[in-house]
Scaffold this active site. Structure first.
Site, mmCIF file in Angstrom:
data_model
loop_
_atom_site.group_PDB
_atom_site.id
_atom_site.type_symbol
_atom_site.label_atom_id
_atom_site.label_comp_id
_atom_site.label_asym_id
_atom_site.label_seq_id
_atom_site.Cartn_x
_atom_site.Cartn_y
_atom_site.Cartn_z
ATOM 1 C CG ASP A 1 -1.923 -1.133 1.093
ATOM 2 O OD1 ASP A 1 -2.469 -1.401 -0.381
ATOM 3 O OD2 ASP A 1 -2.741 -1.307 2.139
ATOM 4 C CE1 TYR B 1 -1.163 6.247 13.830
ATOM 5 C CE2 TYR B 1 -0.892 8.750 12.566
ATOM 6 C CZ TYR B 1 -0.468 7.972 13.682
ATOM 7 O OH TYR B 1 -0.009 8.377 14.825
ATOM 8 C CG LEU C 1 -9.215 -0.137 11.970
ATOM 9 C CD1 LEU C 1 -10.578 0.150 11.932
ATOM 10 C CD2 LEU C 1 -8.715 -1.035 11.030
#
Length: 296
Positions: A76, A194, A196
């Protein structure tokens, strides 16, 4: 070979290989695409390492102008870095996951060639648009720096374990004040990143919404707040804060500022175009990455 479904003639390979395995995948995929008659561009640094002919070398900006599709090889992080640059060129991206979670990289490296063949040769794909954020630093009524973010813009002190005091305004109206380690301003795409980890909500990618998630707030009543995606968010800071503050965009770009500055965050005019395989299901991605398994 039947080229009836071909939507792309020029395809770019991008990413920053972390190891020889990833580098070899760039090389193998380059030859795989060439054998099928595609025009192939390769991100400059990788192309030089692989000693490819000069005509295949390209910067991200050149790729944005010349390619019709970019294949990101990596995790990602690689996708985020390339997406911020390529979004303004309206070029779709698809990722081969060579990282950890891979929320944004659909293709399984074990089945990469069969999945790419279905996508490129048989047209078994669809394109999804996701919005980005734009963060700006205002100093003495002038914008002094700006950056896009795919996942989130994070306001925080330059030194860790320092709290800051700030006021948040939404569409120029006061919303709340806070004393905390910082504030995460997240897109739906970034809601599984981040945000979450900080206790923020998961927002499905089709939502036109922005999440404001406090980082270690010094108040038990502080909770994440979800606002309309077209909102203009402004943050002002108390004078007694540390003089070294930052906005971090996707944990890759840093915009330094001082307590006298104002941070503005809102939807960017550019959009990320993600190319998905035909059978892509966002909820399957969530369940597989977060361990939401069926119990019966």
């Amino acid at each position: 070979m039947n080229h009836l479904y071909r939507s792309f003639k020029t395809i770019a390979l991008v990413g920053k290989p972390r190891n020889d395995i990833n580098l070899q995948m760039h090389k193998n995929l380059f030859h795989w695409l060439m054998e099928r008659g595609y025009q192939v561009l390769v991100e400059k640094e990788v192309a030089i390492t692989l000693e490819l002919p000069f005509e295949h070398l390209a910067t991200l900006e050149e790729i944005g102008h010349r390619a019709q599709l970019a294949i990101v090889i990596g995790g990602d992080g690689n996708m985020l870095g390339r997406a911020r640059v390529l979004a303004k060129y309206d070029i779709p991206l698809i990722g081969i996951n060579r990282g950890n979670l891979g929320f944004l990289t659909d293709i399984d490296p074990k089945n990469a060639y069969s999945q790419l063949e279905a996508c490129l040769e048989r047209g078994e794909f669809f394109v999804e648009e996701r919005f980005l954020l734009e963060a700006k630093i205002e100093r003495a009524s002038e914008i002094v720096s700006t950056s896009n973010a795919v996942n989130e813009a994070v306001i925080h002190p330059a030194k860790i374990a320092h709290m800051i005091d700030f006021h948040v305004y939404i569409n120029d109206k006061f919303a709340f004040s806070q004393r905390s380690d910082g504030l995460i301003v997240s897109t739906p795409t970034g809601s599984t990143a981040y945000s979450l980890s900080a206790g923020g909500p998961i927002l499905t990618p089709n939502l036109n919404a922005i999440a404001l998630v406090p980082m270690f707030p010094h108040k038990l009543t502080s909770r994440p707040l979800v606002v309309d995606g077209d909102s203009k968010i402004s943050i002002r800071f108390a004078e007694h804060n540390t003089s070294q503050l930052e906005v971090g965009c996707d944990s890759q770009i840093t915009l330094p500022f001082t307590p006298d500055d104002v941070v503005h965050i809102q939807k960017s005019e550019h959009k990320l175009r993600l190319l998905h395989l035909k059978n892509y299901n966002y909820y399957n991605v969530l369940s597989s990455k977060l361990g939401w398994l069926k119990s019966f």
